[in-house]
Design an enzyme around this catalytic site. Structure first.
Site: not given
Ligand SMILES: [Zn+2]
Length: 169
Positions: A45, A50, A92-93, A134-135, A138
């Site tokens: 994701g 991000q 998480c990236l 999660h996304e 963000h």
């Molecule tokens: Zn993340």
């Protein structure tokens, strides 16, 4: 095109993103680039903030490219229902190499638009529900470390600060 993924410490990750108003060529290009960046990372994701874009959209594919049906871009997503609970490790990236046990809903119903502006509703379980939760966070400037206890959060922050100092972030 692979985009630069913004890491924890950048203030953009704590800001609220704005609704997408134009379903145009630029949006298509952004979504294509976000998929390419997510698969290349690799991750399941990726939210627009991000990659430095404060817009309400994210891409996800919890099958990592194995099942086309799981490749989705959600624009202006709104979580309608959250049900149950699941505990599991999450990454998480924007936090390379950091995996944390986070509690998320087991099932999520999310309403969103696709890249052409058509409405859709997805009813998702398990990893996909975790990913949507999660996304979507963000897009509100919420990060997964916010779910940790204050003690665990401080510890994680300290470890990251050390890595930033060492140039390992
Ligand atoms: Zn993340």
């Amino acid at each position: 095109m692979i985009l630069n993924v913004v890491k924890y410490g950048d203030p953009i990750l704590t800001k609220r993103a704005e609704e997408v108003a134009d379903f145009d060529e630029n949006l298509h290009k952004l979504v294509d680039d976000m998929f390419e960046t997510m698969y290349g990372a690799p991750g399941v994701g990726l939210a627009a903030p991000q990659v430095g874009v404060l817009k309400r959209l994210f891409v996800m594919d919890c099958s990592s490219g194995k099942n086309k049906k799981q490749r989705v871009a959600l624009i202006n997503p709104v979580i309608e229902t959250e049900e149950g609970e699941q505990n599991g490790d999450e990454g998480c990236l924007s936090f390379p190499g950091v995996f944390l046990e986070i509690k998320r809903p087991q099932r999520v119903v999310v309403r969103a638009r696709d890249i052409d502006g058509s409405e859709m509703t997805l009813d998702l379980m398990d990893l996909e529900a975790r990913c949507v939760s999660h996304e979507t966070d963000h897009l509100d400037g919420e990060l997964f470390i916010n779910y940790l206890s204050p003690l665990k959060r401080d510890l994680t922050r300290r470890k990251i600060k050390k890595r930033i100092k060492q140039g390992d972030w």
